[in-house]
Design a protein around this motif. Structure first.
Motif, PDB file in Angstrom:
ATOM      1  N   LEU A 273     -13.743 -20.837   2.600  1.00 33.86           N
ATOM      2  CA  LEU A 273     -13.901 -20.323   3.940  1.00 33.86           C
ATOM      3  C   LEU A 273     -13.357 -18.918   4.089  1.00 33.86           C
ATOM      4  N   ILE A 274     -12.383 -18.646   3.307  1.00 35.06           N
ATOM      5  CA  ILE A 274     -11.822 -17.311   3.383  1.00 35.06           C
ATOM      6  C   ILE A 274     -12.734 -16.328   2.698  1.00 35.06           C
ATOM      7  N   GLY A 275     -13.114 -16.727   1.548  1.00 34.53           N
ATOM      8  CA  GLY A 275     -13.881 -15.827   0.734  1.00 34.53           C
ATOM      9  C   GLY A 275     -15.116 -15.337   1.397  1.00 34.53           C
ATOM     10  N   GLU A 276     -15.568 -16.127   2.273  1.00 34.68           N
ATOM     11  CA  GLU A 276     -16.807 -15.765   2.827  1.00 34.68           C
ATOM     12  C   GLU A 276     -16.913 -14.388   3.331  1.00 34.68           C
ATOM     13  N   ASP A 277     -16.057 -14.104   4.196  1.00 38.23           N
ATOM     14  CA  ASP A 277     -16.276 -12.874   4.851  1.00 38.23           C
ATOM     15  C   ASP A 277     -16.171 -11.683   3.994  1.00 38.23           C
ATOM     16  N   GLN A 278     -15.153 -11.579   3.331  1.00 35.97           N
ATOM     17  CA  GLN A 278     -15.200 -10.356   2.603  1.00 35.97           C
ATOM     18  C   GLN A 278     -14.827 -10.580   1.193  1.00 35.97           C
ATOM     19  N   LEU A 279     -14.733  -9.626   0.558  1.00 36.89           N
ATOM     20  CA  LEU A 279     -14.405  -9.671  -0.793  1.00 36.89           C
ATOM     21  C   LEU A 279     -13.185 -10.372  -0.750  1.00 36.89           C
ATOM     22  N   GLU A 280     -12.936 -10.989  -1.708  1.00 34.52           N
ATOM     23  CA  GLU A 280     -11.853 -11.802  -1.528  1.00 34.52           C
ATOM     24  C   GLU A 280     -10.628 -11.138  -1.848  1.00 34.52           C
ATOM     25  N   ASP A 281      -9.760 -11.286  -0.986  1.00 36.19           N
ATOM     26  CA  ASP A 281      -8.471 -10.912  -1.388  1.00 36.19           C
ATOM     27  C   ASP A 281      -7.721 -12.101  -0.998  1.00 36.19           C
ATOM     28  N   LEU A 282      -7.046 -12.628  -1.920  1.00 39.57           N
ATOM     29  CA  LEU A 282      -6.387 -13.800  -1.514  1.00 39.57           C
ATOM     30  C   LEU A 282      -5.113 -13.371  -0.954  1.00 39.57           C
ATOM     31  N   ASP A 283      -4.980 -13.601   0.237  1.00 38.59           N
ATOM     32  CA  ASP A 283      -3.732 -13.231   0.815  1.00 38.59           C
ATOM     33  C   ASP A 283      -3.055 -14.522   1.099  1.00 38.59           C
ATOM     34  N   LYS A 284      -1.853 -14.549   0.755  1.00 36.16           N
ATOM     35  CA  LYS A 284      -1.191 -15.809   0.932  1.00 36.16           C
ATOM     36  C   LYS A 284      -1.091 -16.238   2.379  1.00 36.16           C
ATOM     37  N   LYS A 288      -2.574 -19.530   4.168  1.00 29.43           N
ATOM     38  CA  LYS A 288      -1.803 -20.514   4.910  1.00 29.43           C
ATOM     39  C   LYS A 288      -2.388 -20.766   6.288  1.00 29.43           C
ATOM     40  N   THR A 289      -2.796 -19.695   6.876  1.00 32.81           N
ATOM     41  CA  THR A 289      -3.364 -19.841   8.207  1.00 32.81           C
ATOM     42  C   THR A 289      -4.630 -20.680   8.149  1.00 32.81           C
ATOM     43  N   LYS A 581      -0.834 -10.205  -2.340  1.00 29.47           N
ATOM     44  CA  LYS A 581      -0.798  -9.863  -0.947  1.00 29.47           C
ATOM     45  C   LYS A 581      -1.376  -8.498  -0.760  1.00 29.47           C
ATOM     46  N   ARG A 582      -1.991  -8.404   0.300  1.00 28.03           N
ATOM     47  CA  ARG A 582      -2.536  -7.118   0.564  1.00 28.03           C
ATOM     48  C   ARG A 582      -2.085  -6.723   1.911  1.00 28.03           C
ATOM     49  N   CYS A 583      -2.237  -5.528   2.152  1.00 25.09           N
ATOM     50  CA  CYS A 583      -1.800  -5.086   3.448  1.00 25.09           C
ATOM     51  C   CYS A 583      -2.729  -5.705   4.442  1.00 25.09           C
ATOM     52  N   LYS A 584      -2.168  -6.049   5.500  1.00 21.98           N
ATOM     53  CA  LYS A 584      -3.043  -6.646   6.475  1.00 21.98           C
ATOM     54  C   LYS A 584      -4.030  -5.640   6.947  1.00 21.98           C
ATOM     55  N   SER A 585      -3.515  -4.470   7.022  1.00 23.86           N
ATOM     56  CA  SER A 585      -4.381  -3.441   7.543  1.00 23.86           C
ATOM     57  C   SER A 585      -5.635  -3.412   6.727  1.00 23.86           C
ATOM     58  N   ASP A 586      -5.435  -3.516   5.482  1.00 19.77           N
ATOM     59  CA  ASP A 586      -6.594  -3.464   4.633  1.00 19.77           C
ATOM     60  C   ASP A 586      -7.514  -4.585   4.968  1.00 19.77           C
ATOM     61  N   GLU A 587      -6.919  -5.686   5.097  1.00 22.17           N
ATOM     62  CA  GLU A 587      -7.740  -6.841   5.341  1.00 22.17           C
ATOM     63  C   GLU A 587      -8.529  -6.663   6.594  1.00 22.17           C
ATOM     64  N   GLU A 588      -7.797  -6.209   7.529  1.00 24.79           N
ATOM     65  CA  GLU A 588      -8.478  -6.081   8.786  1.00 24.79           C
ATOM     66  C   GLU A 588      -9.670  -5.202   8.674  1.00 24.79           C
TER      67      GLU A 588
END
Length: 825
Positions: A273-284, A288-289, A581-588
């Motif tokens: 479900l996470i991977g879907e949206d974007q490239l995956e970055d597995l953020d811990k 968890k969320t 972990k990636r910066c959230k900013s990035d994720e966003e």
DNA sequence: ATCTCCCGCCATATG
DNA sequence: CATATGGCGGGAGAT
């Protein structure tokens, strides 16, 4: 602190009572009017029962009943006993008592599973929150999940309509289809593989390739899948909003419907479900969320008895997982006939649509609720792509539609029978049903010939399909029925990539296809060997007697099914893969970008019996609609009067779109009536026997599934495959139950055949199921995958499918095995 | 310690 | 602007 009257009801008692209640409840039950008096005696009863059901969490002490009318309580009280020595009674609102699952039970108790169509029940959130004594926020969680299943739909602020389980069959069917289109199976395989790798390589970071490929592969841009009359902009409410939880819920369900053992671990689900949206970055943290949300969803689904919690033990440890216990997704039983009768709606639609657009909308017939259109929210697209193409926004023909067409493919064919399908499912599932369901089934079935438990399905399918489909297929994109019995054996046909690419994935247009990338994945041979053992213990905590257990298995619905408490000792699950972990900013930022995905909605065009124009109009919203409507013109026959030009665009994709599934039900014998793409193709394309069929035959024979003499017809449609008595027996004996349990080992055969489409994967039971073991013991399931690279044409792309391991050289036989252990408490 | 997942802050959407 | 929704993640209860 409220005085809780815990209704301590022994499960037994409840069970006994059920019979009484159910008849009442199941059928057309008038149900209470929510506003007036939420707590009807019936509802209470129902609630208790439901609560008593195995699934309920450990000792259910729901004090909720307190409010309930006294009479009901009294009734119950008589029966109440504490049995099993559960110490309930804790009056404290312990955390459990506030659980979403329990809350959901209460919520569900308020409404009938199958409300009579005549009277709609509305849900007023304010009332609910007040009556259930919960924060509003919680109700949203429940409602959102229910919405995802189309059990409710929002009317307006604060207002929802209760549909009950009437739409469930269609919804699940649609979800399954979408799930297949999304290739969740492959994704799951990939994830598992990756995990495996991780084990060996701590730190294996180099997976990047995989990751990237994987990410890309995830196309799941798909969005909310909608049903026919249901939902859809009722009041102005619908816009397109978040729906993330709803979408997540649907995807989660899809995973169950698609995966073979129908067991999905939270970890895997979260990753997908996470991977879907974007490239995956597995953020811990993200992970968890996601898990948290999945628990929320799972609680609701559990309350609905669609899933139950289990634990999967792999070599590394135990991981929480859930097992699908809901109805098998029926193949689309399309009954033309029934449909015809029910199809009232069509006329209106066609009428109203003189204009081209409208016509196009008419394309897909929406008969029974099966049609779903993908309604893309153009908005998103716009961002990403549309710059160039635009203008055409609403035009049906626009590219967007194409993608949509893909989705649509499923539902298109006429099928309607909402009820029947349900029945079949029930039958298939057999025991697992709740008593209510069972009864319903019975009631319904009796009138019709349908009642036969197992076998009945094929014939039904075959005929209708055979007739309509071919024609349909040619014309309308979608129509492939795919027969799937939920049963154990399945043969999946995947569309070849070449075609597939274009047509196949809905998301395709928008994104680069994942498929191609997949191939590149690194492989671990080791994985092949990887075993997963599944063990299930149904017994409630302490109880374990073989006999009992057996009984339990047979009749899950009674109490044994899920004891509220599952105690699982959990061995430490394998440490999660390291997530960077990636910066959230990035994720966003990523997310934002991700936004592009055209989020489309699948909208079933079909209307209920009472078709309304209104619906049509609403539907038009999605560009897709047009297509359907057109098709619609000759709903019954399946012939589509559409102008070729228009259809083409759309249609082409349709062919490939749906992976063909051929399901053999053990009981039914090997015969698989299949209506498939292949047939369509064959018909349209050429008369020549399909190469794939030969391969298939070979394989089947080889494996022993089919007697040597027997051939599987190239054109699956309408044909039954004769099966040797032996095989039949075997399968039969094994029964669905065994399969589920995992005792049976089976092989999955996958062939890549360039010619047709892609690969076929067949699951063939190798062994007869031994007698059910004690429930307690872990049962092992072994899966073997045989992979035969396809013919010359075979495309590498799909190869990744099986495990994600690298492509196999052609001719290579790839046989991964894994054991899966599932334990329940 | 890990698994579950409740609570409710707070950003958004809706009216 | 007032509310209704619902994303999200801290952190506590259950095991």
């Amino acid at each position: 602190k409220t005085p809780l009257k815990q209704a301590a009801t022994s499960q037994l008692v409840l069970t006994e009572r059920q019979p009484d209640c159910q008849p009442l409840t199941t059928p057309p039950k008038p149900m209470e009017t929510p506003p007036a008096d939420p707590w009807t005696p019936t509802s209470n009863l129902k609630m208790l029962i439901s609560a008593a059901s195995p699934e309920i969490r450990s000792r259910e002490q729901r004090r909720q009943l307190s409010d309930s009318s006294s009479e009901v309580l009294q009734t119950k009280h008589c029966l109440q006993e504490h049995i099993l020595g559960d110490e309930y009674e804790k009056s404290q609102p312990s955390r459990k008592e506030k659980s979403l699952g329990l809350l959901c039970h209460k919520f569900l108790a308020r409404y009938p599973d199958y409300p009579s169509p005549s009277q709609k029940s509305y849900i007023c959130l304010d009332e609910v929150t007040e009556e259930l004594h919960v924060e509003r926020r919680r109700i949203y969680d429940i409602v959102n999940v229910l919405e995802s299943l189309h059990m409710v739909s929002r009317l307006a602020r604060n207002r929802y309509v209760w549909h009950g389980r009437h739409n469930l069959p269609q919804t699940l069917q649609a979800l399954k289809k979408v799930g297949e289109e999304n290739k969740y199976i492959q994704q799951i395989q990939m994830i598992k593989k990756r995990e495996y790798e991780h084990e060996f390589d701590p730190d294996g970071e180099r997976n990047e390739d995989m990751a990237s490929s994987f990410g890309s592969s995830e196309q799941s841009e798909m969005s909310f899948v909608e049903l026919p009359g249901v939902e859809f902009r009722a009041a102005s409410v619908n816009g397109r909003k978040y729906k993330s939880l709803r979408v997540m819920s649907q995807k989660f369900v899809m995973l169950f419907l698609v995966s073979t053992p129908q067991i999905v671990s939270l970890e895997v689900a979260a990753k997908i479900l996470i991977g879907e949206d974007q490239l995956e970055d597995l953020d811990k943290s993200k992970f968890k969320t996601k898990i948290r949300r999945l628990y929320d969803i799972a609680n609701v689904l559990s309350s609905l008895k669609l899933i139950k919690k289990v634990h999967v033990t792999e070599e590394r440890g135990r991981k929480p997982a859930f097992k699908w216990t809901g109805p098998e997704v029926l193949p689309n039983t399309q009954d033309t006939k029934l449909e015809a009768t029910s199809t009232t709606c069509s006329p209106p639609i066609s009428e109203s649509i003189p204009s081209k657009e409208q016509c196009s909308k008419a394309l897909f017939p929406s008969k029974g609720k099966q049609n779903f259109t993908r309604h893309s929210s153009l908005i998103k697209l716009v961002k990403s792509i549309e710059n160039d193409r635009r203008k055409i926004q609403s035009a049906p023909t626009s590219p967007v539609k194409i993608s949509a067409s893909t989705y649509q493919s499923l539902p298109v064919f006429p099928n309607t029978v909402t009820q029947f399908p349900a029945i079949n499912k029930h039958q298939l599932e057999g025991q697992s049903k709740t008593a209510e369901e069972m009864q319903t089934k019975c009631a319904l079935s009796s009138p019709e010939a349908v009642p036969k438990p197992e076998p009945s399905q094929q014939p039904a399918l075959s005929q209708p399909l055979g007739v309509c489909p071919s024609s349909h297929s040619s014309v309308s994109p979608v129509i492939l029925p795919h027969p799937q019995s939920g049963v154990s054996y399945a043969i999946y046909l995947h569309p070849s990539q070449a075609h597939t690419v274009t047509t196949y994935s809905p998301g395709f247009m928008l994104q680069p296809l994942p498929c191609a990338n997949i191939t590149g994945i690194k492989s671990n041979n080791s994985k092949v060997l990887n075993k997963i053992t599944t063990e299930e213990g149904d017994t409630q905590r302490g109880m374990e007697e073989p006999a009992k257990s057996l009984a339990a298995e047979e009749r899950p619905d009674t109490k044994s099914e899920t004891s509220s408490q599952r105690c699982l000792k959990r061995s430490q699950a394998l440490p999660e893969n390291n997530l960077i972990k990636r910066c959230k900013s990035d994720e966003e930022s990523l997310d934002t970008s991700s936004t592009f995905f055209p989020s489309g909605y699948l909208i079933p065009l079909t209307h209920c019996t009472h078709g309304n124009k209104a619906e049509c109009s609403s539907k038009e919203k999605a560009g897709m609609c047009s297509l359907q409507h057109t098709a619609y013109s000759s709903p019954i026959t399946g012939v589509i009067p559409m102008p070729a030009s228009e259809l083409k665009t759309v249609n082409i994709p349709a062919f490939h779109i749906t992976p063909l599934n051929i399901m053999l039900s053990p009981n039914s014998i090997a015969a698989a009536p299949v209506l498939s793409n292949s047939c369509l193709n064959s018909s349209s394309t050429s008369s020549a026997p399909n190469p794939s069929s030969s391969a298939l035959n070979f394989m089947l024979q080889h494996i022993g599934l089919i007697p040597a003499g027997v051939q599987v017809p190239a054109n699956p449609v309408l044909q039954h495959v004769p099966v040797s008595s032996q095989s039949e027996n075997i399968s039969h004996s094994s029964g669905s139950t065994n399969m589920q349990e995992g005792k049976v080992s089976y092989n999955i055969l996958q062939l890549n055949h360039g010619g047709l489409s892609g690969k076929y994967s067949a699951v063939i039971p190798l062994q007869q199921p031994s007698a059910p073991k004690e429930p307690q013991e872990p049962q092992a399931v072994t899966e073997n995958f045989f992979r035969t690279p396809g013919g010359p044409n075979t495309e590498p792309s799909l190869s990744a499918n099986s495990d994600g391991t690298q492509r196999i050289s052609q001719g290579t036989l790839y046989i991964p095995q894994r054991k899966l252990e599932v334990s329940e408490d």
